[in-house]
Design a protein around this motif. Structure first.
Motif, mmCIF file in Angstrom:
data_model
loop_
_atom_site.group_PDB
_atom_site.id
_atom_site.type_symbol
_atom_site.label_atom_id
_atom_site.label_comp_id
_atom_site.label_asym_id
_atom_site.label_seq_id
_atom_site.Cartn_x
_atom_site.Cartn_y
_atom_site.Cartn_z
ATOM 1 N N ALA A 19 -10.243 38.297 -18.442
ATOM 2 C CA ALA A 19 -10.645 37.325 -17.421
ATOM 3 C C ALA A 19 -12.163 37.253 -17.294
ATOM 4 O O ALA A 19 -12.734 36.163 -17.175
ATOM 5 C CB ALA A 19 -10.003 37.674 -16.080
ATOM 6 N N VAL A 20 -12.825 38.398 -17.334
ATOM 7 C CA VAL A 20 -14.288 38.414 -17.218
ATOM 8 C C VAL A 20 -14.927 37.742 -18.427
ATOM 9 O O VAL A 20 -15.860 36.937 -18.291
ATOM 10 C CB VAL A 20 -14.815 39.857 -17.039
ATOM 11 C CG1 VAL A 20 -16.335 39.913 -17.153
ATOM 12 C CG2 VAL A 20 -14.356 40.431 -15.705
ATOM 13 N N VAL A 21 -14.416 38.036 -19.625
ATOM 14 C CA VAL A 21 -14.952 37.405 -20.841
ATOM 15 C C VAL A 21 -14.725 35.901 -20.798
ATOM 16 O O VAL A 21 -15.635 35.116 -21.114
ATOM 17 C CB VAL A 21 -14.335 38.039 -22.106
ATOM 18 C CG1 VAL A 21 -14.702 37.255 -23.352
ATOM 19 C CG2 VAL A 21 -14.781 39.499 -22.241
ATOM 20 N N LEU A 22 -13.542 35.474 -20.395
ATOM 21 C CA LEU A 22 -13.271 34.036 -20.272
ATOM 22 C C LEU A 22 -14.170 33.385 -19.235
ATOM 23 O O LEU A 22 -14.682 32.284 -19.447
ATOM 24 C CB LEU A 22 -11.805 33.791 -19.903
ATOM 25 C CG LEU A 22 -10.797 33.886 -21.027
ATOM 26 C CD1 LEU A 22 -9.381 33.786 -20.462
ATOM 27 C CD2 LEU A 22 -11.044 32.798 -22.054
ATOM 28 N N PHE A 23 -14.354 34.045 -18.106
ATOM 29 C CA PHE A 23 -15.221 33.500 -17.059
ATOM 30 C C PHE A 23 -16.629 33.291 -17.591
ATOM 31 O O PHE A 23 -17.225 32.232 -17.389
ATOM 32 C CB PHE A 23 -15.247 34.416 -15.832
ATOM 33 C CG PHE A 23 -16.177 33.918 -14.769
ATOM 34 C CD1 PHE A 23 -15.748 32.981 -13.845
ATOM 35 C CD2 PHE A 23 -17.491 34.366 -14.707
ATOM 36 C CE1 PHE A 23 -16.617 32.491 -12.879
ATOM 37 C CE2 PHE A 23 -18.364 33.881 -13.750
ATOM 38 C CZ PHE A 23 -17.923 32.942 -12.830
ATOM 39 N N GLU A 24 -17.160 34.288 -18.274
ATOM 40 C CA GLU A 24 -18.520 34.182 -18.807
ATOM 41 C C GLU A 24 -18.614 33.046 -19.822
ATOM 42 O O GLU A 24 -19.542 32.231 -19.786
ATOM 43 C CB GLU A 24 -18.949 35.509 -19.436
ATOM 44 C CG GLU A 24 -20.278 35.469 -20.154
ATOM 45 C CD GLU A 24 -21.464 35.093 -19.277
ATOM 46 O OE1 GLU A 24 -22.482 34.648 -19.854
ATOM 47 O OE2 GLU A 24 -21.404 35.230 -18.040
ATOM 48 N N PHE A 25 -17.634 32.964 -20.722
ATOM 49 C CA PHE A 25 -17.623 31.894 -21.725
ATOM 50 C C PHE A 25 -17.556 30.517 -21.068
ATOM 51 O O PHE A 25 -18.329 29.616 -21.396
ATOM 52 C CB PHE A 25 -16.437 32.086 -22.678
ATOM 53 C CG PHE A 25 -16.236 30.924 -23.606
ATOM 54 C CD1 PHE A 25 -17.068 30.721 -24.691
ATOM 55 C CD2 PHE A 25 -15.219 30.014 -23.379
ATOM 56 C CE1 PHE A 25 -16.899 29.633 -25.545
ATOM 57 C CE2 PHE A 25 -15.032 28.927 -24.220
ATOM 58 C CZ PHE A 25 -15.879 28.735 -25.301
#
Length: 94
Positions: A19-25
């Motif tokens: 979720a954090v990686v997706l949010f940043e992307f």
């Protein structure tokens, strides 16, 4: 008494690191300049608002984006995702 499920909504369960990686992307590619970075990759203009909705959903449940050490948390999340799933480009020869 339980609330009846709304047929227009779904619940998605994903790892917090994902979720954090997706949010940043999504923050970088969809939120900045109204998604212009993705114009070569979208097939229909509805895809950008759908990605905005996903970004908003992630933002509503994650505490990491407001943390003082957000960058460190993103790095840790990326490392966790790579450890768990591997990388998309890991098998390519240099």
């Amino acid at each position: 008494m339980a609330q009846p499920a709304n047929d227009d909504e779904i619940t998605l369960v994903i790892d917090r690191s994902v979720a954090v990686v997706l949010f940043e992307f999504l923050s970088r590619t969809v939120d900045d300049a109204d998604g212009e970075a993705l114009t070569d990759f979208i097939e229909d203009e509805a895809e950008i608002p759908a990605l905005w909705a996903l970004l908003a959903g992630l933002e509503s449940v994650l505490t990491e984006p407001m943390a003082e050490d957000y960058e460190r948390r993103v790095i840790a999340a990326r490392e966790a995702v790579m450890k768990r799933f591997g990388g998309a480009f890991s098998d390519k020869d240099d």
